[in-house]
Design a protein around this motif. Structure first.
Motif, PDB file in Angstrom:
ATOM      1  N   ASN A  35      -4.815   4.686   8.568  1.00 18.47           N
ATOM      2  CA  ASN A  35      -3.494   5.304   8.497  1.00 18.47           C
ATOM      3  C   ASN A  35      -3.453   6.474   7.511  1.00 18.47           C
ATOM      4  OD1 ASN A  35      -2.396   3.518  10.290  1.00 18.47           O
ATOM      5  ND2 ASN A  35      -1.301   2.294   8.772  1.00 18.47           N
ATOM      6  N   GLY A  75     -10.864  -3.449   3.779  1.00 19.01           N
ATOM      7  CA  GLY A  75      -9.754  -3.255   2.836  1.00 19.01           C
ATOM      8  C   GLY A  75      -8.517  -4.021   3.265  1.00 19.01           C
ATOM      9  N   ASP A  90      -9.994  -2.690  11.577  1.00 22.98           N
ATOM     10  CA  ASP A  90      -8.738  -2.340  10.914  1.00 22.98           C
ATOM     11  C   ASP A  90      -9.048  -1.884   9.493  1.00 22.98           C
ATOM     12  OD1 ASP A  90      -6.261  -2.028   9.868  1.00 22.98           O
ATOM     13  OD2 ASP A  90      -5.679  -4.144   9.946  1.00 22.98           O
ATOM     14  N   ALA A 124      -6.781   0.190   7.919  1.00 31.94           N
ATOM     15  CA  ALA A 124      -5.496   0.907   7.835  1.00 31.94           C
ATOM     16  C   ALA A 124      -5.331   1.612   6.490  1.00 31.94           C
ATOM     17  CB  ALA A 124      -4.346  -0.060   8.093  1.00 31.94           C
ATOM     18  N   THR A 155      -5.153  -6.363   3.332  1.00 35.61           N
ATOM     19  CA  THR A 155      -3.939  -6.089   2.563  1.00 35.61           C
ATOM     20  C   THR A 155      -3.817  -6.959   1.316  1.00 35.61           C
ATOM     21  OG1 THR A 155      -2.982  -5.804   4.742  1.00 35.61           O
ATOM     22  CG2 THR A 155      -1.476  -5.652   2.887  1.00 35.61           C
ATOM     23  N   HIS A 167      -4.754  -8.442   8.479  1.00 35.30           N
ATOM     24  CA  HIS A 167      -3.315  -8.209   8.387  1.00 35.30           C
ATOM     25  C   HIS A 167      -2.591  -8.923   9.531  1.00 35.30           C
ATOM     26  CE1 HIS A 167       0.361  -5.640   8.774  1.00 35.30           C
ATOM     27  NE2 HIS A 167       0.288  -5.704   7.445  1.00 35.30           N
ATOM     28  N   PHE A 202       0.882  -1.166   0.000  1.00 37.17           N
ATOM     29  CA  PHE A 202       0.000   0.000   0.000  1.00 37.17           C
ATOM     30  C   PHE A 202       0.921   1.218   0.000  1.00 37.17           C
ATOM     31  CE2 PHE A 202      -3.552  -2.552   2.187  1.00 37.17           C
ATOM     32  CZ  PHE A 202      -4.267  -2.666   1.002  1.00 37.17           C
ATOM     33  N   HIS A 234      -0.995   7.924   7.071  1.00 35.07           N
ATOM     34  CA  HIS A 234       0.349   7.775   6.481  1.00 35.07           C
ATOM     35  C   HIS A 234       0.354   6.771   5.327  1.00 35.07           C
ATOM     36  CE1 HIS A 234       1.359   4.485   9.703  1.00 35.07           C
ATOM     37  NE2 HIS A 234       1.279   3.866   8.543  1.00 35.07           N
ATOM     38  N   LYS A 235      -0.784   6.201   5.027  1.00 35.92           N
ATOM     39  CA  LYS A 235      -0.817   5.372   3.823  1.00 35.92           C
ATOM     40  C   LYS A 235      -1.270   6.230   2.636  1.00 35.92           C
ATOM     41  CE  LYS A 235      -1.042   0.555   5.198  1.00 35.92           C
ATOM     42  NZ  LYS A 235      -0.298   0.593   6.467  1.00 35.92           N
ATOM     43  N   SER A 294       1.494   3.535  14.578  1.00 36.88           N
ATOM     44  CA  SER A 294       1.187   2.601  13.489  1.00 36.88           C
ATOM     45  C   SER A 294      -0.146   1.935  13.769  1.00 36.88           C
ATOM     46  CB  SER A 294       2.282   1.534  13.392  1.00 36.88           C
ATOM     47  OG  SER A 294       2.345   0.821  14.610  1.00 36.88           O
ATOM     48  N   ALA A 295      -0.715   1.352  12.725  1.00 39.23           N
ATOM     49  CA  ALA A 295      -1.946   0.572  12.921  1.00 39.23           C
ATOM     50  C   ALA A 295      -1.664  -0.609  13.831  1.00 39.23           C
ATOM     51  CB  ALA A 295      -2.477   0.105  11.571  1.00 39.23           C
ATOM     52  N   SER A 296      -0.443  -1.145  13.743  1.00 41.77           N
ATOM     53  CA  SER A 296      -0.088  -2.276  14.614  1.00 41.77           C
ATOM     54  C   SER A 296      -0.222  -1.875  16.079  1.00 41.77           C
ATOM     55  CB  SER A 296       1.351  -2.722  14.349  1.00 41.77           C
ATOM     56  OG  SER A 296       1.534  -3.035  13.001  1.00 41.77           O
ATOM     57  N   SER A 351      -0.615  -7.822  11.557  1.00 36.41           N
ATOM     58  CA  SER A 351      -0.506  -7.025  12.794  1.00 36.41           C
ATOM     59  C   SER A 351      -1.533  -7.501  13.828  1.00 36.41           C
ATOM     60  CB  SER A 351      -0.702  -5.532  12.496  1.00 36.41           C
ATOM     61  OG  SER A 351      -1.909  -5.319  11.809  1.00 36.41           O
TER      62      SER A 351
HETATM   63  N1  PLP Z   1      -3.631  -3.320   8.553  1.00 35.19           N
HETATM   64  C1  PLP Z   1      -3.603  -3.360   7.224  1.00 35.19           C
HETATM   65  C2  PLP Z   1      -4.857  -3.709   6.476  1.00 35.19           C
HETATM   66  C3  PLP Z   1      -2.412  -3.081   6.529  1.00 35.19           C
HETATM   67  O1  PLP Z   1      -2.391  -3.137   5.191  1.00 35.19           O
HETATM   68  C4  PLP Z   1      -1.262  -2.745   7.250  1.00 35.19           C
HETATM   69  C5  PLP Z   1       0.002  -2.425   6.558  1.00 35.19           C
HETATM   70  O2  PLP Z   1       0.087  -2.376   5.373  1.00 35.19           O
HETATM   71  C6  PLP Z   1      -1.343  -2.714   8.648  1.00 35.19           C
HETATM   72  C7  PLP Z   1      -2.526  -3.011   9.269  1.00 35.19           C
HETATM   73  C8  PLP Z   1      -0.147  -2.367   9.484  1.00 35.19           C
HETATM   74  O3  PLP Z   1       0.085  -1.007   9.388  1.00 35.19           O
HETATM   75  P1  PLP Z   1       1.243  -0.296  10.226  1.00 35.19           P
HETATM   76  O4  PLP Z   1       2.477  -0.435   9.407  1.00 35.19           O
HETATM   77  O5  PLP Z   1       0.778   1.110  10.391  1.00 35.19           O
HETATM   78  O6  PLP Z   1       1.357  -1.013  11.525  1.00 35.19           O
END
Ligand code: PLP
Length: 465
Positions: A292, A236, A263, A265, A238, A180, A80, A294-295, A139-141, A182
């Motif tokens: 995010n 959405g 999630d 993200a 990954t 994801h 992404f 930041h994405k 981060s989303a994590s 995460s």
């Molecule tokens: N969730 C989804 C759907 C993602 O695509 C991603 C990263 O691409 C994440 C979580 C993790 O994001 P982050 O790098 O901000 O932890």
């Protein structure tokens, strides 16, 4: 470094950054280096005495820049995006120059209060109700980890932090198999354990978690003596954009008293466009949502918007107040470090403020709408081409495809050949048991011509495969 030198080198860095961005189209998107090249170009020991900045800067240009994959390249179609609009880079420069540690209100009142305001702006921009409050996580994590910790504490009557998990029945968290990694890691780190993350197969066509399967899994676990604690919804995903029908799944989860975290993200940024909000219809029922900026949106990494219905549950889970961190004499202030796992915090709200004001929501909507339209038109051109098949249908600007009749090894070889060519960069995924090529359009500076180039490269490289 004298103040004058600081000014000179800061200006030099800014000039370098502007030229770098301006010439990205001429560079191969993915780094064309081999493993170990950069490591061996850097001496094994640090210098005992200082080196002139001219030398340091020259080495940066000689060693580092050629070893970078260019995430801001307009033809970055992999993973992404991690967009950093130039205006957010300017804000980041100011943040770095001030270098404040924004853990508490009193350590940076402006950072805290701008963060509160920016989260309100973002909440409203994506159409969430005003009862949601927000915090910027790194981060989303991290946001998902915080939400999973809330699930754990809530389900254990707020005793997990103190007593550990042994005193309780085994907790269970539910999600689809499209989430994801995460989410897996949050389950590991929270001590709940991978075996207790119940991954329900998503519908192979829609990528959605079947709500009745969620209900059955929870009922079966209750009957077996487990303690269902939470549901993590995907919007959405990954791999192929897998998205749950939140209006149905959240109802199921809430009927069983589960805490719900969503999630989104990547896809969340697109929710600034009202017409895409059907994708996450029902999201307003969630307890916690992450996306995010930041994405796709353009706030440079790191900037993860975590919106929660009731921030008290985050504070109850994560706040620790030794005397040295207390703020006396200021009632009602927010200490955002109590809403997240790390104590230390960067000033992340400034780049959002600059970004949202400079481009305006309408400017950002136009970018996202263009990406979705251009990606979907590329999908249609590939569908119409005799050599290709569409494997998964577009979700916003993400779809997957492959050459007709290609084996997994053929598809991987084609992806590698395309990335070695350098004009575009994309990645593969596994779906339906086979490898497919994953395409997402999201680069901040992309134009329709870049999508044309992508089409030409795909046709040319597959003809040579
Ligand atoms: N969730 C989804 C759907 C993602 O695509 C991603 C990263 O691409 C994440 C979580 C993790 O994001 P982050 O790098 O901000 O932890």
């Amino acid at each position: 470094m004298t103040p004058k030198d600081f000014e000179t080198w800061s200006a030099q860095a800014a000039a370098w950054g502007a030229k770098y961005r301006d010439t990205l189209r001429d560079k191969p998107v993915r780094a064309q280096t081999s493993a170990g090249d950069i490591y061996h170009a850097v001496p094994p020991k640090p210098p005992e005495t200082g080196v002139e900045m001219e030398q340091i800067f020259a080495d940066f240009e000689r060693i580092i820049e050629p070893g970078m994959t260019h995430w801001q390249h307009p033809r970055f179609f992999a993973y992404f995006p991690a967009n950093a609009a130039p205006v957010s880079v300017v804000a980041e420069y100011l943040v770095t120059a001030m270098a404040a540690q924004c853990m508490l209100w009193q350590t940076s009142p402006a950072a805290t209060e701008l963060e509160t305001r920016m989260m309100e702006w973002l909440r409203d921009a994506v159409g969430l109700p005003s009862e949601f409050s927000g915090v910027i996580q790194d981060s989303a994590s991290s946001a998902t980890l915080a939400a999973v910790l809330v699930m754990r504490e809530r389900a254990t009557d707020w005793a997990g932090n103190q007593k550990g998990l042994k005193a309780n029945p085994q907790l269970r968290i539910y999600c689809s198999d499209q989430v994801h990694t995460s989410i897996d890691r949050a389950i590991w780190v929270s001590g709940i354990g991978q075996d207790n993350l119940v991954k329900i197969p998503a519908d192979p066509v829609t990528g959605a978690l079947p709500p009745e399967a969620l209900d059955e899994a929870i009922q079966a676990d209750l009957a077996a003596g487990f303690l269902p604690a939470g549901y993590i919804g995907s919007v959405g995903g990954t791999s192929i954009g897998g998205t749950d029908d939140l209006s149905a799944t959240i109802k199921v989860a809430h009927a069983h008293g589960l805490f719900v975290h969503i999630d989104a993200a990547w896809a969340g940024s697109a929710m600034i466009c009202p017409e895409f909000r059907t994708l996450w219809a029902g999201v307003e029922m969630a307890d916690s949502i992450v996306f995010n900026p930041h994405k796709w949106l353009g706030a440079s990494f790191d900037c993860s918007a975590h919106l929660v219905r009731d921030p008290k549950v985050l504070v109850k889970t994560l706040a620790i107040q030794p005397e040295f961190l207390k703020t006396h004499g200021q009632d009602g202030v927010i200490d955002y470090s109590e809403w997240s796992v790390p104590l230390g915090r960067r000033f992340r709200a400034l780049k959002l403020w600059f970004l949202l004001r400079f481009h305006g929501l309408e400017g950002l909507r136009t970018m996202i709408r263009n990406h979705v339209a251009w990606s979907q038109s590329l999908c249609e051109r590939l569908r119409a081409h005799p050599d290709f098949e569409i494997v998964t249908e577009p979700v916003l600007s993400l779809f997957s495809f492959r050459q007709k009749g290609a084996s997994d090894a053929d598809t991987i070889a084609l992806v590698e050949a395309i990335n070695a060519d350098g004009r575009i960069y994309l990645t593969q995924t596994r779906t339906g048991g086979h490898i497919a090529i994953r395409f997402q359009a999201g680069a901040f500076d992309m134009t329709e011509a870049d999508i044309e180039t992508a089409y030409d490269v795909l046709i040319e490289m597959s003809a040579n495969a």
